[in-house]
Design a protein around this motif. Structure first.
Motif, PDB file in Angstrom:
ATOM      1  N   GLY A 105      -7.427   4.817  31.092  1.00  0.00           N
ATOM      2  CA  GLY A 105      -6.654   3.985  30.183  1.00  0.00           C
ATOM      3  C   GLY A 105      -5.272   3.650  30.706  1.00  0.00           C
ATOM      4  N   PHE A 106      -5.055   3.811  32.004  1.00  0.00           N
ATOM      5  CA  PHE A 106      -3.765   3.558  32.657  1.00  0.00           C
ATOM      6  C   PHE A 106      -3.989   2.403  33.630  1.00  0.00           C
ATOM      7  CE2 PHE A 106      -0.001   6.163  34.615  1.00  0.00           C
ATOM      8  CZ  PHE A 106       0.743   5.008  34.724  1.00  0.00           C
ATOM      9  N   PHE A 107      -3.620   1.188  33.209  1.00  0.00           N
ATOM     10  CA  PHE A 107      -3.963  -0.020  33.954  1.00  0.00           C
ATOM     11  C   PHE A 107      -2.824  -0.466  34.865  1.00  0.00           C
ATOM     12  CE2 PHE A 107      -6.571   0.099  30.182  1.00  0.00           C
ATOM     13  CZ  PHE A 107      -7.823  -0.164  30.685  1.00  0.00           C
ATOM     14  N   LEU A 108      -3.185  -0.813  36.103  1.00  0.00           N
ATOM     15  CA  LEU A 108      -2.230  -1.318  37.081  1.00  0.00           C
ATOM     16  C   LEU A 108      -2.616  -2.736  37.478  1.00  0.00           C
ATOM     17  CD1 LEU A 108      -1.892   1.751  39.508  1.00  0.00           C
ATOM     18  CD2 LEU A 108      -0.676   1.324  37.361  1.00  0.00           C
ATOM     19  N   ALA A 109      -1.641  -3.636  37.428  1.00  0.00           N
ATOM     20  CA  ALA A 109      -1.834  -5.009  37.911  1.00  0.00           C
ATOM     21  C   ALA A 109      -1.231  -5.099  39.310  1.00  0.00           C
ATOM     22  CB  ALA A 109      -1.152  -6.000  36.972  1.00  0.00           C
ATOM     23  N   THR A 110      -1.996  -5.633  40.236  1.00  0.00           N
ATOM     24  CA  THR A 110      -1.501  -5.729  41.614  1.00  0.00           C
ATOM     25  C   THR A 110      -1.567  -7.173  42.107  1.00  0.00           C
ATOM     26  OG1 THR A 110      -3.683  -5.276  42.590  1.00  0.00           O
ATOM     27  CG2 THR A 110      -2.274  -3.383  42.121  1.00  0.00           C
ATOM     28  N   ARG A 111      -0.624  -7.497  42.968  1.00  0.00           N
ATOM     29  CA  ARG A 111      -0.603  -8.790  43.652  1.00  0.00           C
ATOM     30  C   ARG A 111      -0.424  -8.521  45.135  1.00  0.00           C
ATOM     31  NH1 ARG A 111       0.506 -13.978  42.124  1.00  0.00           N
ATOM     32  NH2 ARG A 111       1.442 -13.433  40.111  1.00  0.00           N
ATOM     33  N   ALA A 112      -1.396  -8.983  45.918  1.00  0.00           N
ATOM     34  CA  ALA A 112      -1.376  -8.767  47.367  1.00  0.00           C
ATOM     35  C   ALA A 112      -1.185  -7.290  47.705  1.00  0.00           C
ATOM     36  CB  ALA A 112      -0.269  -9.606  48.017  1.00  0.00           C
ATOM     37  N   GLY A 113      -1.840  -6.445  46.912  1.00  0.00           N
ATOM     38  CA  GLY A 113      -1.789  -5.019  47.184  1.00  0.00           C
ATOM     39  C   GLY A 113      -0.567  -4.304  46.659  1.00  0.00           C
ATOM     40  N   GLN A 114       0.368  -5.039  46.063  1.00  0.00           N
ATOM     41  CA  GLN A 114       1.593  -4.433  45.556  1.00  0.00           C
ATOM     42  C   GLN A 114       1.554  -4.375  44.034  1.00  0.00           C
ATOM     43  OE1 GLN A 114       3.966  -3.231  47.830  1.00  0.00           O
ATOM     44  NE2 GLN A 114       2.293  -3.775  49.226  1.00  0.00           N
ATOM     45  N   LEU A 115       2.114  -3.304  43.473  1.00  0.00           N
ATOM     46  CA  LEU A 115       2.108  -3.131  42.026  1.00  0.00           C
ATOM     47  C   LEU A 115       3.009  -4.160  41.356  1.00  0.00           C
ATOM     48  CD1 LEU A 115       1.108  -1.459  39.647  1.00  0.00           C
ATOM     49  CD2 LEU A 115       3.041   0.095  39.991  1.00  0.00           C
ATOM     50  N   ALA A 116       2.423  -4.922  40.421  1.00  0.00           N
ATOM     51  CA  ALA A 116       3.160  -5.967  39.720  1.00  0.00           C
ATOM     52  C   ALA A 116       3.499  -5.574  38.284  1.00  0.00           C
ATOM     53  CB  ALA A 116       2.342  -7.265  39.710  1.00  0.00           C
ATOM     54  N   GLY A 117       2.727  -4.667  37.698  1.00  0.00           N
ATOM     55  CA  GLY A 117       2.974  -4.242  36.326  1.00  0.00           C
ATOM     56  C   GLY A 117       1.936  -3.216  35.913  1.00  0.00           C
ATOM     57  N   PHE A 118       2.107  -2.684  34.707  1.00  0.00           N
ATOM     58  CA  PHE A 118       1.202  -1.629  34.255  1.00  0.00           C
ATOM     59  C   PHE A 118       1.180  -1.559  32.733  1.00  0.00           C
ATOM     60  CE2 PHE A 118       5.405   0.083  35.135  1.00  0.00           C
ATOM     61  CZ  PHE A 118       5.714   0.744  33.944  1.00  0.00           C
ATOM     62  N   HIS A 119       0.117  -0.982  32.217  1.00  0.00           N
ATOM     63  CA  HIS A 119      -0.008  -0.658  30.793  1.00  0.00           C
ATOM     64  C   HIS A 119      -0.667   0.697  30.708  1.00  0.00           C
ATOM     65  CE1 HIS A 119      -1.730  -1.650  26.513  1.00  0.00           C
ATOM     66  NE2 HIS A 119      -0.953  -0.590  26.527  1.00  0.00           N
ATOM     67  N   TRP A 120       0.076   1.663  30.234  1.00  0.00           N
ATOM     68  CA  TRP A 120      -0.396   3.031  30.073  1.00  0.00           C
ATOM     69  C   TRP A 120      -0.726   3.226  28.598  1.00  0.00           C
ATOM     70  CZ3 TRP A 120       2.856   7.665  32.321  1.00  0.00           C
ATOM     71  CH2 TRP A 120       2.140   8.859  32.182  1.00  0.00           C
ATOM     72  N   THR A 121      -1.987   3.426  28.290  1.00  0.00           N
ATOM     73  CA  THR A 121      -2.399   3.665  26.907  1.00  0.00           C
ATOM     74  C   THR A 121      -2.518   5.166  26.658  1.00  0.00           C
ATOM     75  OG1 THR A 121      -4.788   3.643  27.290  1.00  0.00           O
ATOM     76  CG2 THR A 121      -3.712   1.510  26.931  1.00  0.00           C
ATOM     77  N   LYS A 122      -2.540   5.506  25.393  1.00  0.00           N
ATOM     78  CA  LYS A 122      -2.661   6.910  24.992  1.00  0.00           C
ATOM     79  C   LYS A 122      -3.512   6.959  23.727  1.00  0.00           C
ATOM     80  CE  LYS A 122       0.352  10.868  23.874  1.00  0.00           C
ATOM     81  NZ  LYS A 122       1.767  11.311  23.765  1.00  0.00           N
ATOM     82  N   VAL A 123      -4.253   8.036  23.562  1.00  0.00           N
ATOM     83  CA  VAL A 123      -5.041   8.230  22.350  1.00  0.00           C
ATOM     84  C   VAL A 123      -4.579   9.515  21.674  1.00  0.00           C
ATOM     85  CG1 VAL A 123      -7.337   8.604  21.380  1.00  0.00           C
ATOM     86  CG2 VAL A 123      -7.029   6.986  23.268  1.00  0.00           C
ATOM     87  N   HIS A 124      -4.155   9.390  20.420  1.00  0.00           N
ATOM     88  CA  HIS A 124      -3.742  10.544  19.624  1.00  0.00           C
ATOM     89  C   HIS A 124      -4.915  11.010  18.769  1.00  0.00           C
ATOM     90  CE1 HIS A 124       0.554   9.948  20.452  1.00  0.00           C
ATOM     91  NE2 HIS A 124       0.338   8.661  20.270  1.00  0.00           N
ATOM     92  N   THR A 125      -5.244  12.281  18.881  1.00  0.00           N
ATOM     93  CA  THR A 125      -6.218  12.876  17.976  1.00  0.00           C
ATOM     94  C   THR A 125      -5.625  14.181  17.465  1.00  0.00           C
ATOM     95  OG1 THR A 125      -7.350  14.152  19.677  1.00  0.00           O
ATOM     96  CG2 THR A 125      -8.148  11.906  19.289  1.00  0.00           C
ATOM     97  N   PRO A 126      -5.901  14.548  16.207  1.00  0.00           N
ATOM     98  CA  PRO A 126      -5.352  15.800  15.685  1.00  0.00           C
ATOM     99  C   PRO A 126      -5.697  16.999  16.552  1.00  0.00           C
ATOM    100  CG  PRO A 126      -6.300  14.495  13.912  1.00  0.00           C
ATOM    101  CD  PRO A 126      -6.672  13.798  15.198  1.00  0.00           C
ATOM    102  N   ALA A 127      -6.861  16.960  17.189  1.00  0.00           N
ATOM    103  CA  ALA A 127      -7.284  18.107  17.992  1.00  0.00           C
ATOM    104  C   ALA A 127      -6.527  18.201  19.310  1.00  0.00           C
ATOM    105  CB  ALA A 127      -8.779  18.023  18.276  1.00  0.00           C
ATOM    106  N   VAL A 128      -5.943  17.048  19.766  1.00  0.00           N
ATOM    107  CA  VAL A 128      -5.287  17.045  21.078  1.00  0.00           C
ATOM    108  C   VAL A 128      -3.805  17.324  20.956  1.00  0.00           C
ATOM    109  CG1 VAL A 128      -4.725  15.638  23.090  1.00  0.00           C
ATOM    110  CG2 VAL A 128      -7.014  15.554  22.108  1.00  0.00           C
TER     111      VAL A 128
END
Length: 214
Positions: A105-128
């Motif tokens: 759930g941790f997405f990386l956008a790349t352009r010509a092999g270089q990191l252009a941006g990202f979106h890091w998601t998270k899931v909350h559960t009472p058990a975690v």
């Protein structure tokens, strides 16, 4: 408390933007300096498909490989942010070691092999981790944990595409709703999130008392 701080400014958070808290802070000599909005969205509602800019591809984070480049782009994307832009490798690896961490759930956008941006998601559960309000008894809640774009990519629509990619991922996992935190002064991000169906549900406020004079 203020006197004990010496030359350092004192900062306090008020959970909820309440008139009574504002009056109390003002009476004690504190000034409002920052607000943090919590926004939420149901994932049962329709979601647009993400449209990546030309030349940009999407993949997921690889632990042990992507840390240094991610830290560099994170620092550039959040150069003016009081906390996010100063993350160290130790702080990143500490989060990677948490039970909730999932590189899928941790997405990386790349352009010509270089990191252009990202979106890091998270899931909350009472058990975690018990953080955030679950969508219902025993139900998890997704989070837009952090979205960042290399300054060179700003204005290309990459931030919106990354946000949508993460929302689709959470929905595909049958997560019923998603939340996020955003600085109240970040009008561009708030406008984006509202356009994607998020609504504000709470506000926390930071107050600051100036440093005592020697």
């Amino acid at each position: 408390m203020v006197a004990d701080a010496g030359p350092l400014p004192v900062r306090i958070w008020a959970h909820g933007d309440l008139p009574a808290a504002a009056r109390l802070a003002a009476a004690a000599g504190f000034t409002r300096v920052r607000s943090l909005l919590q926004m939420r969205r149901s994932l049962a509602e329709p979601l647009p498909e993400p449209r990546l800019p030309d030349g940009v591809t999407l993949r997921t984070f690889v632990p042990g490989q992507d840390e240094d480049e991610w830290l560099t782009v994170n620092a550039a994307a959040f150069a003016d942010h009081p906390e996010q832009g100063s993350w160290t490798r130790d702080e990143l690896e500490h989060r990677e070691a948490q039970p909730w961490f999932d590189p899928a759930g941790f997405f990386l956008a790349t352009r010509a092999g270089q990191l252009a941006g990202f979106h890091w998601t998270k899931v909350h559960t009472p058990a975690v981790d018990g953080v955030g309000e679950p969508a219902g008894p025993g139900q998890p809640t997704g989070e837009v944990y952090v979205v960042g774009v290399n300054p060179a990519e700003q204005g290309t629509g990459l931030g919106k595409a990354l946000t949508l990619a993460g929302l689709h991922y959470l929905r595909d996992r049958e997560i019923p709703s998603v939340m996020l935190y955003v600085d109240g002064e970040n009008t561009a991000a708030i406008r984006l999130y509202k356009s994607l169906g998020f609504t504000q549900v709470a506000t926390d406020v930071m107050y600051e008392h100036a440093a005592a004079q020697p």
